[in-house]
Design an enzyme around this catalytic site. Structure first.
Site, short mmCIF file in Angstrom:
data_model
loop_
_atom_site.label_atom_id
_atom_site.label_comp_id
_atom_site.label_asym_id
_atom_site.label_seq_id
_atom_site.Cartn_x
_atom_site.Cartn_y
_atom_site.Cartn_z
N PRO A 197 0.69 -1.21 -0.09
CA PRO A 197 -0.01 0.10 0.06
C PRO A 197 0.99 1.13 -0.12
O PRO A 197 1.75 1.36 0.89
CB PRO A 197 -0.84 -0.13 1.30
CG PRO A 197 -1.09 -1.57 1.45
CD PRO A 197 0.25 -2.07 0.80
N CYS A 198 0.52 2.08 -0.78
CA CYS A 198 1.17 3.51 -1.18
C CYS A 198 0.61 4.67 -0.77
O CYS A 198 1.51 5.81 -1.23
CB CYS A 198 1.62 3.33 -2.66
SG CYS A 198 0.35 3.42 -3.78
N GLN A 199 -0.39 4.71 -0.04
CA GLN A 199 -0.90 5.78 0.26
C GLN A 199 0.06 7.04 0.87
O GLN A 199 0.02 8.11 0.62
CB GLN A 199 -2.48 5.89 1.18
CG GLN A 199 -3.42 4.86 0.33
CD GLN A 199 -3.35 3.45 0.93
OE1 GLN A 199 -2.28 3.03 0.95
NE2 GLN A 199 -4.59 2.97 0.87
#
Length: 362
Positions: free
Chosen positions: A78-80
């Protein structure tokens, strides 16, 4: 000649972009994990399909103790927290999930691993104006990104790690989408990994447009379009949405498909965004957009409508029969978070030669 298909395990599998890429390249998907129930149902429908095989494992990756056996592990963690478009805090809890990719690699000991992330990973935590990119290539890693790469290279028996920035449109995908791909090759195997060579761009084939890719032929169905009812509007567009151009023509590539339904690019049939001039000297300052939008509510073009989730899926390169599960917002999220399957297929095809007895990708 391959006697048995090499296998792949996928963490943070989402709607199945990387899984599709690897299976299309000839790998057998043996494990997939995500904590989103809708994404897991999408994965089951596509890859288990009533076969009785237990491939999809729903739940928090931190609680998984056994990732099975696989030749390759992929993990678009996840890259948020890394995104250029969102909060970029180094200590963002979501950014620690790459540690789970490390844990899976250490337990499975695969010949290869793949990590994928947004371009913002390269400069997370950096405040200086130093150049990290030049002509579409990474020339320098920020300290956090450098530390992540170093940690990944030291997992288990150790991996030779390489990384490269890839643009989806360079591989025939009708979308401006830049992502960093990280590939680890276990140090005790004799194989030279090389990234796929672009097929489109300057000096190569022309970039593929949305029309050429068949997006224009996909009907705009009302129940497949996100519309936000708010106030007196049946379809609300925020000041953030209205502060930038969202319209591309059919004979162009699409803007990046995001995971947030409300920020999806406008359908090319949308004639314009505003009925007033918001360019040049008339363009509001960043701090003025909220007030400007409120004042000019009636000046938002009546023709403005977002791309449908099915059109977004096609722009990403998902096949027409990919069985997305969930409501419209959930489906947009699965699509926007995914790696374009064709891009991951290109990477997988550079690993497959090892399983054919080759010592190099090409």
């Amino acid at each position: 000649m391959i006697l048995k298909k090499p296998t792949v395990a996928t963490l943070f599998a989402g709607g199945g972009g990387d899984s599709l890429g690897f299976t299309s390249a000839g790998f057998d998907l043996v494990f997939a994990n995500d904590n989103n129930p809708d994404a897991c149902e999408t994965l089951r429908s596509r890859f288990e399909n009533g076969s009785g095989k237990k491939i999809v494992h729903k739940g928090n990756v931190e609680k998984i103790k056994n990732f099975g056996n696989a030749n390759v592990i992929t993990g678009g963690f996840p890259c948020q927290g890394f995104s250029l478009a969102g909060p970029r805090e180094v200590k963002d809890k979501r950014n620690s999930l790459y540690q789970e990719l490390k844990r899976a690699i250490s337990l499975v000991n695969p010949e290869f691993f793949i990590g994928e992330n947004v371009k913002g990973l390269v400069t997370i935590g950096e405040k200086s104006k130093a150049k990290y990119f030049h002509n579409g290539k990474i020339v320098k890693l920020g300290k956090v990104a450098e530390a992540i790469i170093k940690e990944l290279s030291e997992v288990g028996k150790g991996y030779n790690v390489s990384y490269q920035l890839h643009s989806a449109k360079d591989f025939g995908i009708p979308q401006d989408r830049e992502r960093i791909i990280i590939v680890g090759v276990r140090k005790d195997i004799n194989f030279e990994f090389k990234f796929p060579k672009p097929t489109h761009g300057k000096g190569l084939k022309p970039y593929v447009t949305m029309e050429e890719f068949g997006i224009k032929d996909i009907p705009l169905k009302d129940d497949e379009v996100f519309r936000e009812a708010k106030g007196k509007r049946k379809d609300f567009f925020s000041s953030r949405y209205m502060s930038r151009n969202r319209i591309r023509k059919w004979n162009e590539t699409s803007f990046t498909i995001p995971a947030e339904a409300s920020q999806v690019p406008a359908h090319p049939s949308s004639k314009k965004m505003w009925n007033v001039d918001v360019t040049g000297e008339n363009r509001p300052k960043d701090s003025e957009w909220a007030e400007f939008r409120k004042k000019h509510e009636k000046d938002i073009s009546k023709s403005l409508v977002r791309l449908s989730w099915r059109q977004c899926a096609a722009i990403q390169g998902f096949p027409k029969d990919h069985p997305f599960s969930g409501d419209v917002v959930s489906i947009y999220k699965q699509i926007g978070n995914a790696v374009p399957p064709l891009l991951m297929q290109k990477v997988a095809e550079c690993i497959m030669p090892y399983y054919k007895g080759k010592k190099s990708s090409y």
